[in-house]
Design a protein around this motif. Structure first.
Motif, PDB file in Angstrom:
ATOM      1  N   UNK A  13     -12.878  20.948 -25.486  1.00  0.00           N
ATOM      2  CA  UNK A  13     -12.077  19.985 -26.247  1.00  0.00           C
ATOM      3  C   UNK A  13     -12.306  20.275 -27.720  1.00  0.00           C
ATOM      4  N   UNK A  14     -11.358  19.861 -28.532  1.00  0.00           N
ATOM      5  CA  UNK A  14     -11.443  20.145 -29.969  1.00  0.00           C
ATOM      6  C   UNK A  14     -11.859  18.930 -30.783  1.00  0.00           C
ATOM      7  N   UNK A  15     -11.798  17.756 -30.183  1.00  0.00           N
ATOM      8  CA  UNK A  15     -12.194  16.555 -30.909  1.00  0.00           C
ATOM      9  C   UNK A  15     -12.482  15.421 -29.941  1.00  0.00           C
ATOM     10  N   UNK A  16     -13.292  14.503 -30.405  1.00  0.00           N
ATOM     11  CA  UNK A  16     -13.601  13.272 -29.700  1.00  0.00           C
ATOM     12  C   UNK A  16     -13.682  12.173 -30.745  1.00  0.00           C
ATOM     13  N   UNK A  42     -21.812  23.971 -34.090  1.00  0.00           N
ATOM     14  CA  UNK A  42     -20.898  24.346 -35.163  1.00  0.00           C
ATOM     15  C   UNK A  42     -19.791  23.351 -35.431  1.00  0.00           C
ATOM     16  N   UNK A  43     -19.796  22.215 -34.727  1.00  0.00           N
ATOM     17  CA  UNK A  43     -18.802  21.184 -34.962  1.00  0.00           C
ATOM     18  C   UNK A  43     -19.234  20.240 -36.068  1.00  0.00           C
ATOM     19  N   UNK A  44     -18.387  19.262 -36.347  1.00  0.00           N
ATOM     20  CA  UNK A  44     -18.681  18.270 -37.378  1.00  0.00           C
ATOM     21  C   UNK A  44     -18.616  16.881 -36.769  1.00  0.00           C
ATOM     22  N   UNK A  50     -16.050  13.378 -33.600  1.00  0.00           N
ATOM     23  CA  UNK A  50     -16.693  14.684 -33.468  1.00  0.00           C
ATOM     24  C   UNK A  50     -15.584  15.697 -33.310  1.00  0.00           C
ATOM     25  N   UNK A  51     -15.636  16.792 -34.058  1.00  0.00           N
ATOM     26  CA  UNK A  51     -14.502  17.711 -34.047  1.00  0.00           C
ATOM     27  C   UNK A  51     -14.935  19.147 -34.246  1.00  0.00           C
TER      28      UNK A  51
END
Length: 290
Positions: free
Chosen positions: A207-210, A231-233, A251-252
């Motif tokens: 997934x790319x975002x939550x 490595x996400x933000x 979270x993305x």
């Protein structure tokens, strides 16, 4: 600076051992109780697992502190101090557990000086162990994790949950947020029923975002460092720095995606986890049988 690797290894071993209790109970009939709403459930297994985790950690590290979901529901303080602190969700996805939907996790975070040092999320039925230590990367069953790095929101799969807040304002806000995301459009919106595992999907690149509003620190603390080390933000839903006590999170895969989501979604009011230090999250009414 202390090296908390020994604590991490202890936490991983303890999590795997304790997961056997969850797996043994997974297909059995459960005695279910309510906490803050008709959708906020607790079972005897939740209580038992948290008790075992806290007892084992206290025996090994007697000066460490705890924030545990079921302890807080029973009236203990939500207080994050500079002391080494274990933040525990014994079963993240209790509704899944009750209905035998196979996404059920133990989530354990560890902080020192109010900063995350490591996080552990074990998706018990899947046998997937996510973990990360500050500055040392994130892993799934020993293999390195990397977020997708996607920067185009229109190419993203986004994970979220409706959650346990079921008043009209919360429901209308959450459903409107999904509507606005789908109108961008994003590739899709998904939900697994456990915030910890949901968030870890960003770390895997699946997934790319939550995002979510209304969860608690024990739901997302461990996953937050796993996403960052992959490595996400991670940030607040209003675009400000992440605060695990705020009950809001994005979270993305990238800052660009996180910022775009923060521009689209809205938050409904919810009390901080550390507001009214010694409070019962069920409003002082105790736990009620179903």
């Amino acid at each position: 600076m202390s090296d908390w690797t020994e604590c991490l290894k202890f936490g991983i071993n303890l999590t795997k051992q304790t997961s056997e209790i969850i797996l043994n109970a997974f297909k059995q009939q459960k005695q279910v109780h309510l906490k803050s709403s008709q959708a906020d459930l607790v079972t005897e297994t939740d209580l038992r697992v948290e008790t075992i985790l806290k007892s084992a950690i206290r025996d090994k590290y007697p000066v460490h502190r705890f924030i545990g979901e079921e302890s807080v529901a029973a009236g203990e303080c939500v207080e994050l101090t500079d002391s080494p602190t274990w933040i525990i969700d014994p079963i993240d996805g209790t509704a899944n557990f009750v209905h035998r939907f196979p996404f059920v996790a133990i989530s354990i975070a560890f902080t020192v000086n109010k900063q995350m040092e490591f996080g552990i999320v074990y998706s018990c039925v899947e046998d997937k162990l996510f973990y990360a230590q500050k500055g040392r990367g994130a892993f799934l069953n020993g293999e390195p994790l990397n977020a997708s790095g996607q920067e185009d929101i229109s190419r993203c799969v986004v994970v979220t949950e409706i959650g346990a807040e079921r008043d009209d304002l919360a429901l209308s806000t959450m459903t409107s947020n999904i509507f606005r995301l789908l109108r961008i459009p994003v590739h899709g919106v998904r939900a697994l029923g456990t915030a910890a595992v949901d968030m870890c999907q960003v770390a895997t690149g699946g997934a790319d975002a939550y995002y979510h509003i209304g969860m608690h620190c024990w739901d997302i603390a461990a996953s937050s460092i796993i996403v960052q080390e992959a490595g996400g933000v991670v940030m607040d839903t209003d675009g400000s720095p992440f605060d695990m006590m705020s009950r809001r999170v994005i979270a993305a895969s990238s800052t660009a995606v996180a910022n775009r989501i923060s521009q689209v979604i809205q938050a409904f009011p919810c009390r901080r986890d550390d507001e009214d230090q010694c409070r019962c999250i069920c409003g002082g009414k105790g736990v009620n049988s179903v």
